[in-house]
Write an enzyme that holds these catalytic residues in place. Structure first.
Site, PDB file in Angstrom:
ATOM      1  CG  HIS A  62      -5.478   5.997   9.729  1.00 35.14           C
ATOM      2  ND1 HIS A  62      -6.993   6.921   8.227  1.00 35.14           N
ATOM      3  CD2 HIS A  62      -4.501   7.016   9.106  1.00 35.14           C
ATOM      4  CE1 HIS A  62      -6.143   7.970   8.748  1.00 35.14           C
ATOM      5  NE2 HIS A  62      -4.239   7.595   9.217  1.00 35.14           N
TER       6      HIS A  62
ATOM      7  CB  CYS B 187     -13.067   8.204   9.580  1.00 38.41           C
ATOM      8  SG  CYS B 187     -11.896   7.055   8.542  1.00 38.41           S
TER       9      CYS B 187
END
Length: 255
Positions: free
Chosen positions: A163, A250
């Site tokens: 990511h 996250c």
């Protein structure tokens, strides 16, 4: 300043989460304890924390950041690129939690895919990484929605990281932690870059909340560099979440 945070308690199925880490399976009891310590650190920054119940059908569902982008004007429900996570974005308790805080909720539609772990907010501008999980169509939809509300976005090409925020963390005041492929990226030239070596790259995933920076435990070089910038640092162990490719950012939606 952030006022609110949404988190989800890890499920007992967490050991089945997606992973490329080769660090073994997370231990549920440890993950629960680490998550409690994470929530405790969040509350120290002065935010209100909404805690959602675990979802055993979705091993990765504690990683709530990927299923929505929370901006100053609207919430945008994503469409995760990982098939096993796609239904997470539509879980009723998450939608209800967002509706509690937002009048305007938008949705990314097929064939677009976006996971908000690929999106970094800098003021009213959003950097969107094109990754294995976020495609160009999803990024285009995201930018169109942002512009509808007077915000802006741009795409960032990626080749190596899972990511965008795997290797980037914006700490406000123009300070940007950078690791790996993003060190040379032209998009980030104007920032005061704090470069992190690859052996501590996981430590680059920190979160700024109200002049505190939460830093993962075990990355002393990263911690020292952040302290030298004058931030108040809170250290949280996320080693169980690292086993399934998860980090500090996250685990929460912050807005």
């Amino acid at each position: 300043m952030f006022k609110n945070v949404i988190v989800r308690v890890p499920s007992s199925s967490i050991s089945e989460g997606l992973t490329s880490a080769n660090e073994g399976k997370p231990i549920y009891s440890k993950a629960l304890m680490q998550h409690e310590n994470y929530v405790s650190a969040l509350t120290k920054t002065g935010v209100n924390v909404t805690v959602l119940e675990p979802q055993d059908d979705f091993p990765d569902s504690c990683f709530v950041e990927d299923v929505a982008l929370c901006t100053s004007k609207c919430a945008i429900v994503t469409r995760p690129g990982a098939l096993s996570r796609r239904k997470e974005a539509a879980l009723p308790d998450m939608i209800a939690a967002l509706e509690k805080f937002y009048e305007n909720i938008e949705y990314i539609k097929d064939p677009g895919t976006v996971e908000a772990g690929d999106i970094m907010m800098v003021g009213d501008h959003f950097y969107i990484g094109l990754s294995a999980r976020t495609n160009e169509e999803g990024a285009k939809q995201m930018i169109e929605i942002l512009e509808k509300y007077g915000l802006s976005g741009q795409m960032v090409e990626m080749k190596e990281m899972l990511h965008l925020k795997t290797g980037l963390a914006y700490l406000e005041n123009n300070n940007l932690l950078v690791a790996g492929e993003f060190k040379q990226a032209p998009e980030f030239e104007k920032f005061n870059k704090i470069e992190i070596d690859m052996e501590e790259a996981y430590g680059a995933n920190c979160i700024w909340i109200n002049d505190y920076v939460i830093v993962p435990e075990g990355y002393p070089v990263v911690q020292k560099k952040i302290e030298e910038l004058g931030y108040k640092v809170l250290v949280v162990d996320t080693s169980e979440f690292r086993k399934i490719d998860g980090g500090l950012s996250c685990l929460s939606l912050r807005f």
